[in-house]
Write a protein that holds these residues in place. Structure first.
Motif, PDB file in Angstrom:
ATOM      1  N   ALA A  49      87.240 -37.439 -43.798  1.00 37.43           N
ATOM      2  CA  ALA A  49      86.948 -38.860 -42.157  1.00 37.43           C
ATOM      3  C   ALA A  49      85.745 -39.931 -43.596  1.00 37.43           C
ATOM      4  N   VAL A  78      88.192 -39.177 -37.582  1.00 40.23           N
ATOM      5  CA  VAL A  78      89.767 -39.334 -37.801  1.00 40.23           C
ATOM      6  C   VAL A  78      90.337 -39.171 -39.193  1.00 40.23           C
ATOM      7  N   VAL A  97      91.112 -50.722 -41.590  1.00 41.74           N
ATOM      8  CA  VAL A  97      91.817 -50.128 -40.089  1.00 41.74           C
ATOM      9  C   VAL A  97      89.550 -49.175 -39.903  1.00 41.74           C
ATOM     10  N   GLU A  98      89.606 -49.666 -38.933  1.00 42.45           N
ATOM     11  CA  GLU A  98      88.221 -49.075 -38.148  1.00 42.45           C
ATOM     12  C   GLU A  98      88.247 -47.647 -38.002  1.00 42.45           C
ATOM     13  N   THR A  99      87.465 -46.775 -38.378  1.00 47.39           N
ATOM     14  CA  THR A  99      87.907 -45.409 -37.790  1.00 47.39           C
ATOM     15  C   THR A  99      86.034 -45.570 -37.273  1.00 47.39           C
ATOM     16  N   ASP A 100      86.339 -43.728 -36.134  1.00 47.59           N
ATOM     17  CA  ASP A 100      85.205 -43.574 -36.193  1.00 47.59           C
ATOM     18  C   ASP A 100      85.125 -41.789 -36.886  1.00 47.59           C
ATOM     19  N   GLY A 147      82.539 -42.860 -39.486  1.00 46.51           N
ATOM     20  CA  GLY A 147      83.382 -43.622 -38.972  1.00 46.51           C
ATOM     21  C   GLY A 147      82.814 -44.901 -40.035  1.00 46.51           C
ATOM     22  N   ASP A 201      95.145 -39.437 -41.229  1.00 43.31           N
ATOM     23  CA  ASP A 201      95.653 -40.022 -39.367  1.00 43.31           C
ATOM     24  C   ASP A 201      95.406 -41.016 -39.356  1.00 43.31           C
ATOM     25  N   ALA A 202      94.242 -42.174 -40.025  1.00 51.51           N
ATOM     26  CA  ALA A 202      94.568 -43.549 -39.654  1.00 51.51           C
ATOM     27  C   ALA A 202      95.096 -44.118 -40.710  1.00 51.51           C
TER      28      ALA A 202
END
Length: 353
Positions: free
Chosen positions: A344, A285, A279-282, A267, A289-290
Motif C-alpha cells: 500500500a 488499500v 488515485v488517493e488511497t489510505d 496512504g 485494488d486501488a
C-alpha cells in the motif's frame, strides 16, 4: 510443396490483413488456440442465493489440475479485463474434460458479482493453468480432517469429490453464516447421511465463530489427523497457533484466499505513470485494488503475495508491505519491483503502468 503452402498462407494473410487467419479461426473456434488459453461456460448452477458453480470447457492447452488447486480467470467487466483466482471444485480427470469453479459473490466484488449474477452459457473467459500446493499427499493419510469456513470449502470439495473413495476416515468441520448459506451444504449432509464423512456443521449467525478449543471436543483425536484448513485469516491464524502449541504444526496445511495484513501505512497519492491515472488511497488499500478501482488494467494472480504475477516497478516514493510493515522507498529514476497485491502507499508514489 512446402513453398506452395507458404505462398498460400501468405496470400491468405494479405487478404485478411490487418488481422491474421488465426484471428478468424479464434472467432469461430475460440478454444482451439493452445497459446491463448480460454474456457467457455457450459452451464451455471446456483448453489446459494449468493453463489454459483460454473461448468467450464477449457481450451486445448489445458494441462489438467490436482484436486485442491486453483485457477486464474480473466473476466471482462465493463470493458476492463480483471483477473481473479478460484478453486477447482470438480473432481480431477473428468472424461468430458470439463472443470467446475464455484464463486461466492462478495459485496463490492466486481468479478465475483459479475460471475454469480451475469454468467451465462457460452460466455468466454480467459484461463491460466492451475496453481497451488493445497493438495493431498501420496499416499493418502489414514485419518484426515478438513476445517473450512465460508468459501473455504471450495478447494476441499474438489479433494472430496476426487478422493473420498480412497480416504478411510474423514471429518469435515464447516462453518457458514446460516444453514441456507452453506455452499455444498446439501451434498455434505448427504455424504454424512451415507456414512462417507463425519460432518460437523456450524452456523455462525446463531452459534458464533468456531474456535480451536472447540475442535478439541468435536474431534477427540485431533492431532492424530492430517488437517487441511481454509477460510478467513483470523480462523487460520488461530488454528496455526493451536497446532503449534501442541507441537503438531507439521500436521496442519493452510490455504489463504487473502494475505494476512499486520501493518498499514499512511496512504497517499498513487500515480500510474503510463496511464496517467492518479488515485488517493489510505494505508489499508493494496495498490492492486486501488488501481483496479480507478480503471487501471492491473496484472494480478493469486492476490495474496505468493505468485508474483502482480509485480510492477516502483519509480518513486514509498510503499509498505501490508504483511510485515516493511517499507520500500524509490528515488527518482529507480525501478524497484513491488508486489502490488500486498503493498500500500506509504506517502506519494509512482508505479510504472
Amino acid at each position: 510443396m512446402k513453398a506452395l503452402r507458404a505462398g498460400a498462407q501468405r496470400a491468405v494473410e494479405l487478404i485478411t490483413a490487418p488481422l491474421v487467419p488465426d484471428d478468424y479461426l479464434d472467432a469461430v473456434a475460440p478454444l482451439r488456440n493452445p497459446r491463448v488459453l480460454r474456457a467457455r461456460v457450459e452451464a451455471v448452477r446456483p448453489e446459494t442465493p449468493d453463489s454459483a458453480s460454473l461448468l467450464l470447457k477449457p481450451g486445448v492447452g489445458w494441462a489438467g489440475h490436482v484436486p485442491g488447486q486453483y485457477v486464474r480467470l480473466g473476466v471482462d467487466v465493463d470493458g476492463v479485463r480483471l483477473w481473479r483466482s478460484y478453486s477447482v471444485t470438480s473432481r480431477a480427470g473428468r472424461r468430458d474434460g470439463r472443470i467446475c469453479i464455484t464463486v461466492n459473490a462478495i459485496p463490492g466484488g466486481a468479478v465475483s458479482t459479475h460471475l454469480v449474477r451475469r454468467a451465462r452459457r457460452g460466455m468466454l473467459l480467459h484461463l491460466d493453468q492451475p496453481m497451488g500446493e493445497f493438495v493431498l499427499p501420496a499416499p493418502l493419510p489414514a485419518k484426515s480432517l478438513f476445517v473450512t469456513a465460508g468459501s473455504g470449502i471450495t478447494p476441499v470439495m474438489g479433494m472430496l469429490r476426487s478422493h473420498l473413495a480412497e480416504l478411510a476416515d474423514v471429518v469435515v468441520v464447516h462453518s457458514a453464516r446460516t444453514r441456507e448459506a452453506a455452499v455444498f451444504g446439501a451434498e455434505l449432509r448427504a455424504l454424512a447421511g451415507h456414512g462417507r464423512i463425519r460432518l460437523v456443521e456450524r452456523h455462525t449467525a446463531a452459534d458464533g465463530r468456531i474456535k480451536p478449543a472447540d475442535l478439541d471436543e468435536l474431534v477427540p483425536d485431533l492431532f492424530a489427523r492430517q488437517t487441511w484448513a481454509c477460510g478467513p485469516n483470523e480462523l487460520l491464524d488461530d488454528l496455526a497457533t493451536h497446532w503449534a502449541d501442541a507441537d503438531a504444526a507439521h500436521l496442519l496445511h493452510v490455504e489463504r484466499f487473502r494475505p494476512t495484513v499486520t501493518t498499514t501505512g499512511e496512504g497517499g497519492t498513487v500515480t500510474f505513470t503510463r496511464s496517467g491515472t492518479v488515485v488517493e488511497t489510505d494505508g489499508t488499500v493494496p495498490l492492486l485494488d486501488a488501481g483496479e478501482a480507478a480503471g487501471v488494467l492491473m496484472p494480478s494472480g493469486c492476490r495474496m503475495g505468493i505468485c508474483f504475477s502482480c509485480v510492477l516497478p516502483l519509480r518513486e516514493g514509498a510503499v509498505r508491505d501490508l504483511r510485515d510493515g516493511q517499507l520500500t522507498v524509490a528515488e527518482p529514476g529507480d525501478s524497484i519491483p513491488v508486489q502490488t497485491c500486498v503493498s500500500a502507499a506509504a506517502g506519494p508514489c509512482q508505479i510504472d503502468l
